[in-house]
Design a protein around this motif. Structure first.
Motif, short mmCIF file in Angstrom:
data_model
loop_
_atom_site.label_atom_id
_atom_site.label_comp_id
_atom_site.label_asym_id
_atom_site.label_seq_id
_atom_site.Cartn_x
_atom_site.Cartn_y
_atom_site.Cartn_z
N ILE A 33 0.84 -1.20 0.00
CA ILE A 33 0.00 0.00 0.00
C ILE A 33 0.87 1.25 0.00
O ILE A 33 2.03 1.22 0.43
N GLU A 34 0.30 2.32 -0.50
CA GLU A 34 0.91 3.63 -0.45
C GLU A 34 -0.05 4.54 0.32
O GLU A 34 -1.27 4.43 0.15
N VAL A 35 0.48 5.41 1.16
CA VAL A 35 -0.35 6.32 1.95
C VAL A 35 0.01 7.75 1.56
O VAL A 35 1.19 8.11 1.55
N PHE A 36 -0.99 8.54 1.25
CA PHE A 36 -0.80 9.94 0.86
C PHE A 36 -1.59 10.82 1.81
O PHE A 36 -2.82 10.73 1.88
N GLU A 37 -0.88 11.64 2.58
CA GLU A 37 -1.52 12.58 3.51
C GLU A 37 -1.92 13.83 2.73
O GLU A 37 -1.22 14.25 1.80
N HIS A 38 -3.05 14.43 3.09
CA HIS A 38 -3.51 15.67 2.47
C HIS A 38 -4.49 16.34 3.44
O HIS A 38 -4.90 15.73 4.43
N PRO A 39 -4.88 17.58 3.16
CA PRO A 39 -5.87 18.22 4.03
C PRO A 39 -7.19 17.45 4.01
O PRO A 39 -7.45 16.68 3.08
N GLU A 40 -8.01 17.66 5.03
CA GLU A 40 -9.33 17.02 5.06
C GLU A 40 -10.12 17.41 3.82
O GLU A 40 -10.10 18.57 3.41
N VAL A 41 -10.78 16.41 3.25
CA VAL A 41 -11.63 16.65 2.09
C VAL A 41 -12.97 15.98 2.35
O VAL A 41 -13.03 14.92 2.97
N PHE A 42 -14.03 16.62 1.89
CA PHE A 42 -15.37 16.07 2.15
C PHE A 42 -16.10 15.67 0.87
O PHE A 42 -17.19 15.13 0.94
N THR A 43 -15.47 15.93 -0.28
CA THR A 43 -16.05 15.52 -1.55
C THR A 43 -14.93 15.02 -2.46
O THR A 43 -13.76 15.36 -2.27
N VAL A 44 -15.31 14.26 -3.46
CA VAL A 44 -14.34 13.80 -4.45
C VAL A 44 -13.72 14.99 -5.16
O VAL A 44 -12.51 15.01 -5.42
N GLU A 45 -14.53 15.99 -5.47
CA GLU A 45 -14.03 17.16 -6.18
C GLU A 45 -12.92 17.87 -5.41
O GLU A 45 -11.95 18.32 -6.00
N THR A 46 -13.05 17.96 -4.09
CA THR A 46 -12.00 18.63 -3.31
C THR A 46 -10.80 17.72 -3.07
O THR A 46 -9.71 18.20 -2.76
N MET A 47 -10.97 16.41 -3.24
CA MET A 47 -9.87 15.46 -3.06
C MET A 47 -8.96 15.39 -4.29
O MET A 47 -7.75 15.25 -4.18
N MET A 48 -9.56 15.47 -5.48
CA MET A 48 -8.81 15.20 -6.70
C MET A 48 -7.58 16.09 -6.92
O MET A 48 -6.58 15.60 -7.43
N PRO A 49 -7.56 17.36 -6.53
CA PRO A 49 -6.34 18.14 -6.72
C PRO A 49 -5.13 17.56 -5.96
O PRO A 49 -3.98 17.76 -6.36
N TYR A 50 -5.39 16.80 -4.90
CA TYR A 50 -4.31 16.23 -4.10
C TYR A 50 -3.85 14.86 -4.60
O TYR A 50 -2.69 14.50 -4.44
N VAL A 51 -4.77 14.09 -5.18
CA VAL A 51 -4.42 12.72 -5.55
C VAL A 51 -4.75 12.36 -7.00
O VAL A 51 -4.44 11.26 -7.45
N GLY A 52 -5.38 13.26 -7.73
CA GLY A 52 -5.80 12.97 -9.10
C GLY A 52 -4.68 12.59 -10.04
O GLY A 52 -4.90 11.91 -11.04
#
Length: 180
Positions: free
Chosen positions: A33-52
């Motif tokens: 597994i790989e783990v990627f830390e990022h700020p809290e996100v509550f939707t897919v749209e706000t998550m994608m800039p960090y992991v897309g």
């Protein structure tokens, strides 16, 4: 959005696994597994800039109940899928159709709150109260990795699809594979 207090035990007094416990369990079972830390996100749209940019398939997750209150369902699909709950309800035979479940039920059954829903949380469903619906492309689409939260919405884990399927089966859950 206010931070949700996740109870440390379920009604039968067993401890619910959190982020560190689930990562340790995945590693203990030998999954890469790989783990990627990022700020809290509550939707897919706000998550994608960090992991897309990560290679593989990204997911979105829904915790549902049927209208007749006879069953609970966790559904994981590709992040960009259109979801028709009426159609899915018929495909899986959910009495009266599927609706979003209350956060209190999520906390009680799988130990995560709103914004943190993840198929990995099936690890906490020791009584097998939750049925699991999975977009078949996540497993069969030839993706390098699939990505989901590790019990919190401030991180994302990447796992090989075959390892993900093996992990879910190790929890005693058999995915209901649907073509979207």
């Amino acid at each position: 959005m206010a931070e949700v207090e996740i109870p440390s035990t379920s009604p039968d007094n067993r401890k619910m696994a959190g982020k560190e416990e689930i990562i340790d369990e995945l590693k203990r079972q030998g999954y890469d597994i790989e783990v990627f830390e990022h700020p809290e996100v509550f939707t897919v749209e706000t998550m994608m800039p960090y992991v897309g940019h990560l290679p593989g398939v990204h997911t979105k997750n829904f915790f549902l109940k049927d209208k007749k209150k006879k069953g609970l369902w966790l559904m994981t699909v590709k992040h960009d899928r259109e979801v028709n709950l009426g159609k899915i309800s018929k495909e899986v035979g959910a009495p009266g159709g599927l609706r979003f479940a209350d956060e209190s039920i999520m906390l009680d059954k799988i130990g995560v709150g709103q914004g943190c829903v993840t198929p990995i949380a099936l690890y906490n469903d020791k009584n097998k109260d939750v049925k699991f619906i999975l977009d078949s492309d996540i497993i069969n689409g030839g993706h390098e990795r699939m990505y989901c939260h590790p019990m919190v919405n401030s991180a994302t884990i990447g796992i090989k699809p075959e390892d993900f399927k093996s992990f879910i089966e190790s929890t005693g859950h058999s995915p209901i594979l649907l073509n979207f």
